[in-house]
Structures are given as C-alpha cells and as structure tokens.
Design a protein around this motif. Structure first.
Motif, PDB file in Angstrom:
ATOM      1  N   LEU A  51      89.655   3.000   5.019  1.00  0.00           N
ATOM      2  CA  LEU A  51      88.876   5.066   4.563  1.00  0.00           C
ATOM      3  C   LEU A  51      87.830   3.309   4.457  1.00  0.00           C
ATOM      4  O   LEU A  51      86.150   4.790   3.933  1.00  0.00           O
ATOM      5  N   GLY A  52      87.249   2.699   4.925  1.00  0.00           N
ATOM      6  CA  GLY A  52      85.881   1.624   4.825  1.00  0.00           C
ATOM      7  C   GLY A  52      85.642   2.637   5.941  1.00  0.00           C
ATOM      8  O   GLY A  52      83.958   2.462   5.839  1.00  0.00           O
ATOM      9  N   ASP A  53      86.064   3.429   6.590  1.00  0.00           N
ATOM     10  CA  ASP A  53      84.971   3.616   7.802  1.00  0.00           C
ATOM     11  C   ASP A  53      84.313   4.744   6.986  1.00  0.00           C
ATOM     12  O   ASP A  53      83.229   6.059   7.326  1.00  0.00           O
ATOM     13  N   VAL A  54      85.490   6.034   6.078  1.00  0.00           N
ATOM     14  CA  VAL A  54      83.995   6.450   5.560  1.00  0.00           C
ATOM     15  C   VAL A  54      83.059   6.585   4.562  1.00  0.00           C
ATOM     16  O   VAL A  54      81.673   7.174   5.173  1.00  0.00           O
ATOM     17  N   ARG A  55      82.746   4.818   4.281  1.00  0.00           N
ATOM     18  CA  ARG A  55      82.046   4.897   4.330  1.00  0.00           C
ATOM     19  C   ARG A  55      80.538   4.257   5.093  1.00  0.00           C
ATOM     20  O   ARG A  55      79.814   5.002   5.020  1.00  0.00           O
TER      21      ARG A  55
END
Lengths: 286, 333
Positions: free
Chosen positions: B287-291
């Motif tokens: 979910l770090g990819d969202v940032r």
C-alpha cells in the motif's frame, strides 16, 4: 506534410459495415461453449449433427469434433430422392475429414409416405416436410446414441426468417446462431472446411437448383452488412447512406420485421398472474 | 485450477512506475488471491463447497495463505437467475457464517484470520440486492461492509433492475491493512463512483464482476479490453489499487469473460488471469505504492482542491440547489 510544415495525420478509413471476426477467438469461444453446454451443464458427451453438405453444418461438425472428440459426434446424412448428389458427397467429405461417425438415413420413404396424401403440396410445403422429417430423425437418433442434437442455423437466416419453424431451429443448442453467414464463411475457412464447400452457392437443397441468394433476392455479403447496421439501431436512411440501395435495405428490413414470430416460442394466452415466461421467469440453465 | 499468467513487466499509463521493487514502499504489504470461478447455477450449497475448495487449494499453495481472498459477482448462484433471485438470495450475516464454516473446514487452525470479498444476491427485510460483502474470517467472523450495487444494468442482455433494488451509497471502510471500498461491475464503469470511493479514503478498490463476453473482432472479447482500459484509468486517476474479480463459465449461451486482474495505483497492470477458465490469481501488493503514486501524479489531491466548485456544478447539472461542499467534508475519515 503541408506547405506550412504541419504534418497531417489522417484516420484510417473506417467502415461501419464491417462484420469481420477474429476466427481464432470465435473458434475457441464456440468450442468452450459446446463443452460447457453439453458436458458441464448437461453431462452429455455425444452430439448428433445433421450434415447436409453445406457450410453451416460442416462448420458445426468440425467444431463438435474439436470440442467433444470425433468418436463422440454422429454426423447424419439425410438425403431425399431429389437432393443433389453433390450435397451428399460433400457431407461425406466432412465425415471423412473430421473422422466423426457417418450415419445415412434416407428420408424419401418417410416424406413420400406423408406426401402421398397431399399430392398437390407446393414446393415450399414439401421443403418444410423434409426439414421437419430431418429433425424427427435427429432427435430420435439422439435418444438412440444418448446424445444431443446440435443446431446449425446462422444469424442471417434466423433474422431473414429463411428457415422452417420448429425444424432447423429446434435443437437445444446452436453454436452458429449469433454468426452472420459471411462470418460462418470466415470461420469455416479458418477451421479447415474444404474450399469446395465454403465457396459453392449456399442452398437449402429442398428444391432442385435453388440457391439462398436467389430465394432471398440479395447476396449474403450485402444482407449481412445491412442486418448488422439494423441490429445496431441505424434507421433505413442511415443504412442507405452507407452505400446500400434503398431496395435492398427495404427488403432486409421487411423480412426481419415480418418474421419476429419465428424467433420466439409459440404465443400463449395469458390468463393468470403466473404465466410462464411472462411472470414466472427462470433462465434456461436454472 | 490453472495457474494465472502474470504480465511480465508492468507499465503505467504515464510511464510513472518507479524502477524498484515494492520493498522500497513502506506501506502494509497485502497478499491477495482472486478466485475466478464458474458457479453452478442456482446451487448455493454447491457453490459454498466450491469456495471451500478454493480455500483448501490456497492452503496447499506454496505461497503463504492470502490476507484477502476475492470472489466475483454472484459467486453463490451464478449471475443470470431472473425470478429465482428470491430463491438464491441470503442475508449477509448468513453468508458470513457459511463462509466462516467453509474456512474452518478447509483450513482448520493452520491458517490465521483472513478476509474475503464475495458477491452474492442479498435479501434484507424482503428487499433484494446484488451485493458484495467484505468480512474477516477467524474465530469470531466480522462482517465489515456490504456494498449494494447502484448501477443495475437493464438493457441489452441485462435485466437486473427487474429483479433487484438499487443500492444507495458508496462507502469506504476500515480493513486490517488500511481502507477499502467495493464497487460491483457497472458501478466501476462510472468514474464518479470510483472518485467517491477514493475521496472517502479507499486505497484498495475491489470490483466483483460478471461480464458476458461480446465483440469478437479482435484477439480477445471487446468487453475484456474495455474493462482493462477503464480500470487502469480509474486506478491511475485516483492512485488506488483496483482488484477486479470476474466470473467465468457459460450461462445459457452467455460466456462470462473472467480476465480477473490487479492494477496498481500507477495504472499498471500487475497481473491478469485468462478470460476463460477457473483460475486463482495471486498478487502481493504494497500500500506504500499508493503514497508514491499520488506524489507522482497528485490527481486526487487536485480533485479535492476543486471539489467545492465541482460539487456546485454537479448540483446545477442535476437541477438541485445545494451549497458548495467543502473538499474535506466529503471525506469520512
């Protein structure tokens, strides 16, 4: 490039009347359809196909052989005494190439047994009797072999009403029913139906020398493109503007609108709030 | 079940995918399994057994048991059931109990709690919906959310609104790894619906679907291509993960074109299942990819900044007269 140095990008010529298919995709789709409808849904592995010598039934024989294995497909040749010898030979060629079972049932005695009481029957009536007799054979042989009759009617003839009601349209599954005749030709070439079958004039072979296109008054090539536009919602004027003669558009339009009844089950008088297929609605596979 | 083919090299719509692995991203890592399946028409018990078989297959897979297992629209009955909706519909709580039993039978105590997304026909107080639930299955199963489909296709071969009622809301909800939302099939074709889910904080959008294959002039059905394009744009525009679970199998001549897929927040296609055949698609997301994606393309932030004016315009378009909504007011978090 214009004089002012602007490159000009032009859209490729697009045709609203294109009825092209990707034959490899459609072949894969229809083979899966046959397997799922027969084996998964009905638990049946045996197909019975009336092989006339024409391109539609040849294509269905090829598809069934691929989907179910040739040992599980019965190709039934059902000549009448006036049927063209070439049709019988072409049907035999299909059996030979696909390696499906070759069954021959001459329907002459059965058809003439009835027509003896109706000696003045018109050619159309005689054709209908032959078509319905062939379905009697296919359904009975399906019971004999524990199989399912597979239909061969295409979308063009269904839309133009060019078939015998409760005959050609009666098998419970039909892989070609949503393919125009010209798409059937594309797919037939792709799967390897012999050229002499694909390229000969289409005929129901119910009356000696007849061809579909002479009966219909229009070529399939033109009719299919008009049908495709009509089904997508274009009006007659818009279709004519695509380069078709108004006479041809009108002919197709009228044939479709005169034959909606042939694409439905019999009309039932509704008297209750539970009428089948009106109020009580269940999908065919429920 | 056949192994799904992963696309070897993800590419974003705008070439923004950083050259790195997800190890650089700092968000929670989530192991997903999308189960592309063909239900037996109308047989809820058989389809629950099929779900149990999928759990068992995942338990024996060499990868760790997934954090979330996603099933398509109408997984418990098949999609086209017409008037039989009343026979196959279940209450959401009942479905969760049945799923929990399936999980226990398939996995015993060898697998820890995990989450599921399941599409089903729902009955609630005599009303019927095309719904999908999100639940955490463990010792004490928790029903976290039920989404009721808003856009009920009632045209062409579809006739949904004759048999089910419309849902009325799009919500994001808390999950163990962040925030998620569900949209069902046509819901996700409307960019505004995805926007609402994203504005409500969703980082992962689950899309259970049932899409009959049609349009055969190219190497894949036209609807498969359309869905891929629509969802990639939706993911890139909002910087969210999109997880699409497609039904397969023929239903009365209509072949469902699975092509389940996971799309990253750059609009990058992470993996896609074939459009035919039962398949389990396994993808690990971070979910770090969202940032990272939102920093590279802050379209969602730009949207929030303009939300007040846009809301006024929308209200005027629909003939209503409402005061402009503050950007932050639209967020529920």
């Amino acid at each position: 490039m214009t004089a002012a140095g602007f490159p000009i990008v032009r859209a490729p010529a697009a045709s609203a009347t294109d009825v092209r298919i990707d034959p490899a995709l459609v072949r894969r789709w229809l083979v899966t359809f046959l397997r799922e409808e027969m084996i998964v849904r009905r638990g049946m592995r045996t197909a019975v196909v009336g092989v006339s010598g024409g391109v539609d039934s040849a294509l269905v024989a090829f598809l069934c052989a691929e989907a179910l294995g040739p040992a599980n497909v019965y190709g039934v040749r059902m000549p009448y005494r006036t049927s063209a010898e070439e049709s019988f030979r072409h049907a035999g060629l299909v059996q030979e190439i696909t390696k499906i079972h070759d069954v021959v049932v001459d329907i002459t005695a059965a058809v003439d047994g009835y027509l003896r009481y109706e000696p003045d029957a018109s050619p159309t009536r005689r054709g209908n009797v032959m078509a319905r007799q062939r379905m009697i054979v296919l359904f009975d042989l399906s019971a004999k072999y524990g199989g399912l009759p597979v239909g061969t009617g295409n979308k063009s003839e269904r839309l133009l009403g060019y078939f015998t009601w409760h005959a050609d349209d009666s098998p419970p599954i039909n892989p070609l029913g949503d393919l125009f005749k010209t798409q059937v030709w594309q797919l037939a070439r792709h799967v390897g139906v012999p050229r002499e079958i694909v390229e000969k004039p289409a005929t129901a072979d119910l009356i000696r020398g007849q061809t579909d296109e002479e009966d219909l008054g229009i070529t399939y090539e033109r009719a299919d493109r008009i049908l495709s536009l009509m089904l997508r919602g274009y009006g007659q004027a818009a279709i004519a503007a695509c380069g078709f003669r108004r006479r041809d558009v009108r002919l197709v339009w009228d044939r479709v609108n005169a034959t909606h009844w042939k694409r439905h089950l019999p009309t039932t008088a509704v008297v209750s709030p539970t009428a089948i297929n009106e109020f009580y609605l269940r999908p065919v596979d429920y | 079940m056949r192994g799904a083919k992963s696309r070897p090299q993800p590419s974003s719509l705008l070439g923004l995918v950083p050259r790195r692995t997800s190890l650089d991203a700092t968000g929670p890592s989530v192991e997903l399994a999308v189960v592309q399946c063909a239900p037996r028409k109308g047989d809820v018990a058989a389809n629950l057994r099929r779900i149990e078989e999928a759990f068992a297959a995942l338990r024996h897979d060499r990868s760790p048991f997934p954090d979330v297992v996603i099933f398509p629209e109408a997984s418990l009955s098949g999609y086209f059931v017409e008037g039989a909706t009343v026979e196959v519909a279940r209450r959401a709580e009942t479905v969760v109990d049945e799923l929990a039993r399936s999980a226990r039978r398939a996995c015993g105590r060898k697998v820890g709690p995990f989450d599921v997304v399941v599409g089903f026909y729902e009955e609630q107080d005599g009303q019927y919906y095309n719904s999908a639930l999100y639940a955490s299955l463990g010792r004490r199963p928790v029903l976290r959310h039920v989404h009721r489909k808003l856009f009920l296709p009632t045209y062409g071969i579809f006739d949904e609104e004759r048999f089910v009622s419309r849902g009325t809301s799009i919500e994001a909800f808390d999950v163990p790894y962040g925030r998620a939302a569900i949209l069902i099939c046509e819901d996700a074709c409307h960019s505004l619906a995805v926007t609402i889910a994203a504005l409500r904080g969703a980082q992962v959008l689950y899309v259970p679907s049932a899409s009959p294959g049609r349009g055969m002039e190219d190497v894949e059905p036209a609807n498969v291509r359309l869905w891929r394009d629509v969802l990639r744009v939706a993911a890139a525009e909002h910087g969210i993960f999109v997880v699409y679970a497609g039904l397969v199998g023929f239903e009365g001549g209509k072949g469902m074109s699975g092509a389940s897929r996971v799309i990253g927040p750059f609009g990058d296609l992470r993996a896609e299942a074939p459009f035919e055949g039962a398949t389990i698609l396994r993808v690990r997301i971070d979910l770090g990819d969202v940032r990272v994606a939102r920093a590279a393309l802050p379209a969602l932030g730009d949207l929030e900044a303009n939300l007040g004016q846009l809301s006024s315009m929308l209200a005027r378009t629909s003939g209503q007269s409402v005061p402009a909504v503050g950007a932050r007011a639209a967020r529920r978090r």
